[in-house]
Design an enzyme around this catalytic site. Sequence first.
Site, PDB file in Angstrom:
ATOM      1  N   ASP A 176       0.790   5.863  -1.037  1.00 42.40           N
ATOM      2  CA  ASP A 176      -0.147   6.420  -2.003  1.00 42.40           C
ATOM      3  C   ASP A 176       0.014   5.708  -3.351  1.00 42.40           C
ATOM      4  O   ASP A 176       1.138   5.512  -3.832  1.00 42.40           O
ATOM      5  CB  ASP A 176       0.132   7.912  -2.146  1.00 42.40           C
ATOM      6  CG  ASP A 176      -0.767   8.595  -3.143  1.00 42.40           C
ATOM      7  OD1 ASP A 176      -1.977   8.653  -2.892  1.00 42.40           O
ATOM      8  OD2 ASP A 176      -0.257   9.080  -4.173  1.00 42.40           O
TER       9      ASP A 176
ATOM     10  N   GLU B 275      -2.284   1.727  -0.540  1.00 42.58           N
ATOM     11  CA  GLU B 275      -3.463   2.146  -1.277  1.00 42.58           C
ATOM     12  C   GLU B 275      -3.411   1.310  -2.554  1.00 42.58           C
ATOM     13  O   GLU B 275      -2.637   1.609  -3.465  1.00 42.58           O
ATOM     14  CB  GLU B 275      -3.422   3.634  -1.607  1.00 42.58           C
ATOM     15  CG  GLU B 275      -4.692   4.097  -2.305  1.00 42.58           C
ATOM     16  CD  GLU B 275      -4.652   5.571  -2.693  1.00 42.58           C
ATOM     17  OE1 GLU B 275      -5.698   6.231  -2.607  1.00 42.58           O
ATOM     18  OE2 GLU B 275      -3.576   6.048  -3.098  1.00 42.58           O
TER      19      GLU B 275
END
Length: 749
Positions: free
Chosen positions: A383, A419
């Site tokens: 993330d 990401e």
Amino acid sequence: MTSAAEQRAPAKGRAAAPSTNGARRAPVPGPPVWPGASTPLGARFRVGPDGVAGTNFALWAAGAQAVRLCLFDADGRETRVPLTELTHEIWHGFVPGVLPGQRYGYRVDGRWDPWTGARWNPAKLLLDPYARAVDGEFTLPAEVYGHVRDWPEQHVADTVRDERDSAPHVPKGVVVHDDDDWSDDRRPKTPWADSVIYELHVRGFTRLHPGVPEQLRGTYAGLAHPAAVEHLVRLGVTAVELLPVHQFAHEDHLLRRGLSDYWGYNSVGYFAPHAAYAASGTAGQQVGEFKRMVRALHAAGIEVILDVVYNHTAEAGELGPTLSLKGIDNRAYYRLQDDARRYADYTGCGNTLHVVRPQVLRLITDSLRYWVTEMGVDGFRFDLAAALARSMHDVDMLSPFLAVIAQDPVLRRVKLIAEPWDVGSGGYQVGAFPPLWAEWNDRYRDTVRDFWRHALPDVREMGYRLSGSSDLYAWGGRRPYSSVNFVTAHDGFTLRDLVSYERKHNEANGEDNRDGTDDNRSWNCGAEGETADADVRALRRRQLRNLLTTLLLSTGVPMLVAGDEFGRTQGGNNNAYCQDNATGWLDWSLLEEPGWRDLLSLTSRLIALRHRHPVLRRRAFFSGRAQAADGLRDLAWFTARGAEMTEGDWYAPAATLGMYLSGRDIPGRDERGAQVVDDSFLAVLHAGAEPTGFVLPGPPWAERYEMVVDTSREDQSAAPGTAYPAGTELTVPGRAALLLRVPRGPGAG
């Protein structure tokens, strides 16, 4: 040198909150503690000197002045054990008689001086960052804040130390015995190019599954149940990407509204599987249950990828709670601003871990290796990975984090997905990560959405995205599978909502519909939300078929979101992070409707087609050059006239694109060294509202074609096998995708 009393006093003349410790039962004297060892970090059960069983505790707390281990019995009675051994900034000790299942935490003493970033407060029980299991939930009452949360002058509230004991209000770590060698497990080790990823939520996937026993629904055991695994196998995916399963805490603003953090992007324990997802218990049983889930998925040929949140923690900013790292050494673990009271926030969540610091880097890499070697996982999706790649301020692809991962003998062998952005300056890094990494490709998402809502000015961008995004990834040894292609993800509309809503409908989140993106690139097909209009419903189902067909035929690694294959909806909520209810859970009753069963069947058939045909799973970028005298190329693009596209065609407004993939010119060899050959395919994508003609190209491309997929048909069983000679002008219905196969053989292409 200041006295202990002075060190505990609030800084700059601020008063401390009254202590309530005296009203509670006093801690009992602790057992004897032996010196133990400074490594490994955490609580490790073992046999100590003279064959005595016990647990070694080790905590890195460089700036602390004292560390006390706190042991809790079944009634919550606390025993405090001073750790007096200090080696290389690690406080450690071996406690005889402490066995697996023991609950524990730490109290760390030091200066209280928020102006310099020092936030030690021994009244707060802290979770061991290396705890392998956590018992209890974070409910975030005022007592768990290191400062006085409700201080009248909120602009200075973070400078006033709260003296109330947090122990009754916070979860405890649990001593776990690791004795599993995984000798009976066989990892699938699916090559990147052959992967199909399925993003799912452990709780939401089975919470309403009728085939999973009720007591197992929403748990690791539920996901391991044959009824859940059968769906994954039938669908044909090769990996599940689990939304965060590290122990996490709920945000205070959600708890105050009667909501909770459903997605789990608020980690507080990087070694502990989230206890609320365990059916078997939370006193360490969750560890074994997670391992059994991994084994069950591996046995079905499915890899397990974890979505991990190492960029920030649940402790938020200066007004956030003190749960673990903030109370151990705030200045070492977090990036602070020049005004050290404040946190540098590259994540939008209040804080950012200071990954440049060796101990923080060690925490992250130790955690990653643990999940691979002792919990059996096969990879990670990071993330806001750009936040991890920052050196002192800027994103740096030579940063310590990326360098350590690249040389680590365990981590460099697993799947790594970035990401590739954060919320800080210069944080958008799509296409920039080094060759070891794959990336979520949001350029693919936006382009495919725009094409099928007929919002692209031309088809140049679509050509790049369909063929592996070479404009982003054809450098430094990267491959087409560096691009993780997706149309939807957990964050945003579901696929069905993407064709049903043009505006977000997030009122249930309690933020006046301000949360969630407004850049949805969606089209509701003529009506907002659910409708009884048969024509609109039929068009929406066709658009779903178009989007899924495009995704699963594109070069790169496709990622599906759980439930998109059978019409899952969130009612237009594009930010369902706090919806631990029917909004966020999969509604398996949809499969009782023929239309949604048909969509699942089409998705399964497309994935099976991808698995059968290596031309759809290329390991190298297309060259676009003729490989033989007949002029056939590995990739060619056609206009609706059946002519190869010219430079001008790429810049002209168009709603139709033909893509030819040659199975004769696939680079590489199979495992036995033989040349890989396959059928060839022609994909025709038409986003216009009205039908159009499309002329099937003749030799050297093909002499005849066979229809494989026609998304204009509700019943896909009627489409396959129909043959067409080259030169035929097909009528392509409005908003439809066709896939035609060119069989291998002389003159077949």
